[in-house]
Design an enzyme around this catalytic site. Structure first.
Site, PDB file in Angstrom:
ATOM      1  N   PRO A 193      45.488  36.042  37.192  1.00  0.00           N
ATOM      2  CG  PRO A 193      45.658  33.718  36.572  1.00  0.00           C
ATOM      3  CD  PRO A 193      45.016  34.735  37.539  1.00  0.00           C
ATOM      4  CD  GLU A 194      44.636  41.760  34.601  1.00  0.00           C
ATOM      5  OE1 GLU A 194      44.564  42.443  33.584  1.00  0.00           O
ATOM      6  OE2 GLU A 194      44.893  42.265  35.675  1.00  0.00           O
TER       7      GLU A 194
END
Length: 286
Positions: free
Chosen positions: A2-3
DNA sequence: CATTACCTGCAA
DNA sequence: TTGCAGGTAATG
């Protein structure tokens, strides 16, 4: 994995479900190394009976503001997922932290690769976390000139520089590649070599790809889910990431994949010309 | 700055 | 079997 957009979606979907609920117990914690601070005994003793007052995000950290001045900071790293589960749901072998809520539901922190981390922070620890991170690119306060300052006098190449959370917060491998494509910039360009037009292009490119990622509920390549367990669909909108050999959406040239700082890096060799192929800047006489 | 470690599953 | 994966910290 996840960014910024993915963590933002998790934060929003979690807030919609658990705000003002109390964490009544730690029901499972079978990978103790995930707790970075404080020591395990304090963590176990402090978390129960804390009420969830707010949920936000800083860089790729999900921040749960609790009562009594505590903040639970969770980092999903590569394969972490945070979901809200009904009372009868059973955690699988990849679920390493389970927080029981006052209505019987539970929060599952599932993480196949065990890279995810948790910190229970007091105000001093929270301030230190903030101080260790660069500016938020979607912050209304973040201006073109701020990006120009971050790039100025830096010899580092764009790709590793933009991945550095201490320089600018929240970008990861996907969104850096996408932003550089939008900005027509090669990932190996030296940060300090950008002219003002290129800085402006990069600024809007970064904000565009992040906002688009949020609009599309994040990118799901393998494991990412929001806190309802639903995947995102931003991966259907990638221009270059994970599209090696496929046509550039702008010019049709096959996308290239190279290694930069040990990370798979995708770009269009025509739209994003190699820095060594740029016209030589001749020192203009006066 | 580059390399390695941290983990596990999956595709080539 | 090998290499690769959305991240970061620690080490030369």
């Amino acid at each position: 994995m996840p960014e910024l957009p993915e963590v933002e979606i998790v934060a929003r979907s979690l807030a919609a479900q658990v705000l003002q609920h109390k964490i009544t117990a730690i029901e499972k914690l079978d990978w103790e190394r995930m707790v970075e601070t404080p020591d395990l005994a304090t963590f176990r003793a402090t978390l129960p009976d804390r009420c969830i007052l707010a949920i936000g995000r800083r860089a790729k950290w999900l921040l749960m503001t609790l009562d009594a001045g505590w903040t639970l900071a969770l980092h999903l790293r590569m394969s972490g997922n945070l979901t809200v589960q009904a009372a009868e749901a059973m955690p699988d072998i990849y679920t390493h932290l389970v927080l029981a809520l006052d209505d019987g539901r539970r929060i599952f922190f599932q993480d196949q690769r065990k890279f995810g981390r948790v910190r229970l922070l007091d105000p001093v620890g929270l301030a230190a976390l903030h101080a260790s991170l660069g500016p938020e690119p979607l912050d209304t306060q973040f201006a073109i000139n701020d990006l120009a300052q971050l790039l100025a006098r830096r010899n580092a190449r764009l790709k590793p520089l933009l991945l550095n959370q201490a320089i600018i917060a929240g970008l990861g491998n996907i969104y850096v590649d996408e932003a550089l494509w939008y900005a027509h910039l090669h990932p190996l360009r030296a940060a300090s070599s950008l002219d003002p037009d290129e800085v402006e292009r990069l600024y809007y490119a970064i904000r565009t790809v992040l906002q688009q990622g949020i609009q599309n509920h994040g990118s799901t390549l393998r494991t990412y889910r929001n806190s309802y367990g639903e995947p995102g669909n931003n991966q259907e909108h990638f221009a270059v990431y994970d599209r090696k050999q496929q046509p550039c959406p702008r010019c049709g040239t096959p996308i290239k994949r190279i290694l930069v700082a040990q990370r798979g890096t995708h770009f269009c060799p025509v739209c994003q010309p190699d820095p060594s192929a740029l016209p030589i800047t001749v020192e203009n006489n006066r």
